[in-house]
Write a protein that holds these residues in place. Structure first.
Motif, PDB file in Angstrom:
ATOM      1  N   THR A   1      70.566  -7.848  51.590  1.00 12.63           N
ATOM      2  CA  THR A   1      71.387  -8.736  51.729  1.00 12.63           C
ATOM      3  C   THR A   1      72.717  -8.290  51.138  1.00 12.63           C
ATOM      4  N   ALA A   2      73.528  -9.232  50.825  1.00 12.56           N
ATOM      5  CA  ALA A   2      74.907  -9.205  50.101  1.00 12.56           C
ATOM      6  C   ALA A   2      75.736  -8.172  50.930  1.00 12.56           C
ATOM      7  N   TYR A   3      76.182  -7.092  50.220  1.00 15.31           N
ATOM      8  CA  TYR A   3      77.052  -5.922  50.956  1.00 15.31           C
ATOM      9  C   TYR A   3      76.203  -4.715  51.588  1.00 15.31           C
ATOM     10  N   TYR A   4      74.859  -4.816  51.915  1.00 16.93           N
ATOM     11  CA  TYR A   4      73.970  -3.858  52.198  1.00 16.93           C
ATOM     12  C   TYR A   4      73.126  -4.243  53.374  1.00 16.93           C
TER      13      TYR A   4
ATOM     14  N   GLY B   1      77.644   0.475  55.892  1.00 17.75           N
ATOM     15  CA  GLY B   1      77.596   1.905  55.797  1.00 17.75           C
ATOM     16  C   GLY B   1      76.274   2.464  55.616  1.00 17.75           C
ATOM     17  N   PRO B   2      75.602   2.137  54.432  1.00 22.40           N
ATOM     18  CA  PRO B   2      74.099   2.588  54.083  1.00 22.40           C
ATOM     19  C   PRO B   2      73.280   2.354  55.130  1.00 22.40           C
ATOM     20  N   GLY B   3      73.240   0.752  55.626  1.00 23.42           N
ATOM     21  CA  GLY B   3      72.259   0.497  56.500  1.00 23.42           C
ATOM     22  C   GLY B   3      72.296   1.265  57.896  1.00 23.42           C
ATOM     23  N   GLN B   4      73.321   1.425  58.372  1.00 23.72           N
ATOM     24  CA  GLN B   4      73.625   2.218  59.651  1.00 23.72           C
ATOM     25  C   GLN B   4      73.095   3.594  59.379  1.00 23.72           C
TER      26      GLN B   4
ATOM     27  N   HIS C   1      69.508   5.461  61.206  1.00 24.31           N
ATOM     28  CA  HIS C   1      69.760   6.682  62.169  1.00 24.31           C
ATOM     29  C   HIS C   1      69.090   7.878  61.415  1.00 24.31           C
ATOM     30  N   THR C   2      68.472   7.688  60.361  1.00 24.69           N
ATOM     31  CA  THR C   2      67.955   8.888  59.696  1.00 24.69           C
ATOM     32  C   THR C   2      66.507   8.735  59.548  1.00 24.69           C
TER      33      THR C   2
ATOM     34  N   LEU D   1      69.490  -1.615  47.660  1.00 23.04           N
ATOM     35  CA  LEU D   1      69.221  -0.424  48.730  1.00 23.04           C
ATOM     36  C   LEU D   1      67.890   0.016  48.673  1.00 23.04           C
ATOM     37  N   ALA D   2      67.123  -0.292  47.577  1.00 25.05           N
ATOM     38  CA  ALA D   2      65.708   0.073  47.711  1.00 25.05           C
ATOM     39  C   ALA D   2      64.972  -0.497  48.657  1.00 25.05           C
TER      40      ALA D   2
END
Length: 657
Positions: A451-454, A459-462, A466-467, A483-484
């Protein structure tokens, strides 16, 4: 006499130039937190008290000629403390305010005390050599010189010269001041008879004014430091926001001591209006308007409130024979005020309540001052006190949604849980000051959703989408640990968090860290400093997500910092920087910093999703050619020739832009 005046002006300039100079160097070592300046003020005002105590002791116990001889020896001895500099850094990132005081004591303690003693000592000599002169005028000139020093640092010196070079130049300037002080001492030695100090064996006469001396000087200091703290918390801890309130604070001394402009009949009403405006802005002004409206309101309010306090103080000043005693008590009040904000308030209040409490006390003191003078003044002063006191009372009432709260050196922190709405469950958030630093749904089946900015479009979500494979991820800034949620079995996440309270709240109130399938490590300390000391980590993704106030700390956006980030990324690794804020356009600078390291840079904007509790966010992704082929193309145009920051460049010009 011109030597004495020149000594006062030159000493005051050096005294206030070194304040932002050293504080700016300390700021990155303690995570860029706003509390750094408040703690520095404790040292500066405490050392000022030491200088005034030394000057008072000389004036009381020694004849003028002997005073000059002793001071000449002290000035000569202080030269052995040069050059100034912080030297080896210990206790970095520990969150101990006293470690900052100790660092400043080692760096500039002796020269600072010598400079602090100059104004009261020279005024005492001035009054002895010319009894008909107005010695208090030198205090006004001293504060004008201090104001010029504060203006010169952010506008003329800091943006263009390395701080290490400024340290050297300041040391040479202090040597020049020492020559002036020595010459002044020689003049006093030649023109003063060898006689006992006047009144040396008399009792110290304080009269009944000294409690008011302490009260008004302490209130001026409390207003200054608490307003500065509030501005740095809501905007950014930068030298510009340190120097503006301090500059206005000093100008009030010049206005009331040198020009004698203060009169209670209009000074108090103006102060009352200022208190009402600051109390209203404190409660009702949204964060997005702090730059355009908040800074002017609190700066002008600080000036008028301090003008009232110092005007009342000036009205109580004694005859020149008690001049050093007056300055000593005044310095004690100033030190008391900064101590209360920097060290007592974090232990007493769970949030930043000191500003509202200070405004409350000042409004009540104004009411008591004019009580029973007339019906009209009683009514107006009472209404002002009630309206200003209300926000202070609200600070001590627990919010209905609050689950936990606390405060330490790094700021105030609380956990709130909002009721569910629009088909989604209750949302739990971690909030630093007024800024949310992460959230999590508080319901089974919803716990591990980012949630929030993630969100998935951040950016990190994409990058995570893809990784594939086992991924090693570094994150500077923990927040709730959101992010965890992207971690899979075989992944490794290493978080860097400077605030131990954030780590505690993230583990006790949120499930991201304990329920993640990845291996989780949390290193406590300033992220950049820890990365500089660690061996190469080989991160596939390094996320810079640390914030101080509403902006990323400037020491994380420098050429030197980017070199460190690149060293810890493996070949093909990606650097992700969270740049969401209300005031600064950081994308052009980040692009130039990335290009300086041979990186491409992509801008990622996520519009957010109310249903998924995802906030709008702005990210910058940087990596070598080919590592960002999956990312969206750059959008927008960068400004022409944006400046690349070094460790010695602050966000001042960005704020002004």
């Amino acid at each position: 006499m011109s030597l004495l005046v020149s000594s006062v002006i030159a000493s005051a300039f050096c005294l206030f130039l070194v304040q932002p100079l050293l504080a700016k160097q300390i700021l990155p070592w303690f995570g860029g937190t706003a509390s750094v300046w408040a703690v520095c003020m404790v040292f500066y005002q405490g050392a000022l008290l030491g200088g005034y105590l030394y000057a008072h002791a000389l004036a009381r116990f020694l004849a003028p000629r002997r005073q000059a001889q002793v001071h000449l020896a002290v000035v000569a001895g202080s030269l052995f403390a040069l050059p100034v500099g912080l030297g080896a850094v210990d206790s970095v990132g520990t969150g101990s305010g006293w470690s900052i005081v100790w660092m400043l004591t080692r760096a500039v303690g002796v020269p600072y005390i010598v400079l602090s003693a100059t104004s009261p000592l020279m005024q005492a000599w001035y009054a002895r050599l010319d009894p008909e002169a107005r010695a208090y005028k030198l205090f006004g000139w001293s504060n004008l010189s201090c104001a010029l020093a504060l203006l010169s640092f952010p506008f003329l010196l800091e943006p263009w010269l390395p701080l290490s070079r400024l340290n050297t130049w300041w040391s040479w300037a202090y040597g020049g001041v020492a020559v002036l002080l020595a010459a002044s001492a020689v003049v006093v030695i030649r023109r003063s008879p060898e006689a006992a100090a006047v009144g040396r064996h008399d009792e110290v006469r304080t009269g009944g004014s000294w409690p008011k001396w302490i009260f008004y000087s302490a209130m001026g200091s409390l207003v200054l430091v608490s307003v500065t703290n509030h501005l740095c918390q809501t905007v950014a801890p930068i030298p510009f926001l340190w120097t503006v309130p301090l500059l206005l604070y000093l100008l009030t001394f010049m206005a009331v001591f040198e020009r004698e402009w203060y009169a209670r009949r209009w000074g108090m009403p103006l102060a009352g209006v200022a208190l009402l405006a600051m109390a209203g802005a404190y409660v009702y002004l949204p964060p997005g308007q702090m730059l355009a409206a908040g800074i002017p309101i609190f700066s002008i309010g600080c000036f008028l409130a301090c003008f009232y306090c110092h005007g009342e103080l000036a009205a109580l000043k004694p005859e020149p024979g008690r001049l050093t005693q007056f300055y000593l008590v005044m310095a004690a009040g100033g030190t008391l005020g900064s101590l209360l904000v920097a060290f007592v308030a974090p232990r007493v209040f769970r949030g930043y309540a000191e500003l509202s409490v200070v405004l409350c006390i000042l409004s009540l003191s104004m009411l008591l001052t004019v009580y029973r003078r007339s019906v009209l003044t009683d009514v107006l002063a009472t209404v002002c006190a009630v309206l200003v006191t209300t926000p202070a009372l609200a600070e001590f009432m627990k919010a209905p949604r609050e689950l936990d709260a606390g405060r330490n050196f790094y700021g105030s922190l609380r956990v709130e849980q909002a009721e569910g709405r629009a088909g989604r469950p209750p949302l739990r958030s971690i909030i630093h000051g007024a800024i949310s630093h992460g959230s999590e749904f508080a319901a089974d089946g919803w716990w591990m959703r980012p949630t929030a900015y993630y969100g998935p479009n951040s950016g990190p979500g994409q990058w995570f989408a893809h990784t594939q494979g086992n991924r090693r991820v570094g994150v500077v800034g923990l927040g709730a640990g959101t992010l965890a949620a992207y971690g899979h079995a075989g992944d490794e996440f290493r978080f860097y968090e400077i605030n131990p309270m954030v780590v505690d709240f993230a583990r006790r109130h949120f499930r991201y860290l304990r329920d993640s399938k990845a291996q989780i490590e949390v290193a406590v300390g300033d992220g950049r400093l820890l990365l500089e000391r660690e061996s190469d980590q080989g991160f596939d993704l390094l996320v810079i997500d640390a914030f101080s106030g509403d902006s990323i700390p400037v020491h994380l956006l420098t050429r030197e910092a980017f070199r460190t980030y690149r060293r810890h990324l493996k070949a093909g690794g990606v650097l992700a920087l969270h740049l969401s804020n209300l005031y600064l356009d950081l994308i052009p600078e980040v692009r130039m910093l990335a290009a300086d390291q041979g990186y491409e840079c992509r801008e990622v904007r996520d519009s957010g999703s109310e249903a998924d509790a995802v906030r709008p966010s702005l990210w910058a992704l940087a990596g070598t050619a080919g590592s960002l082929d999956w990312a969206p193309a750059q959008s927008g145009e960068s400004r022409k020739h944006p400046r690349i920051w070094s460790d010695d460049y602050s966000t001042l010009l960005q704020v002004l832009r």
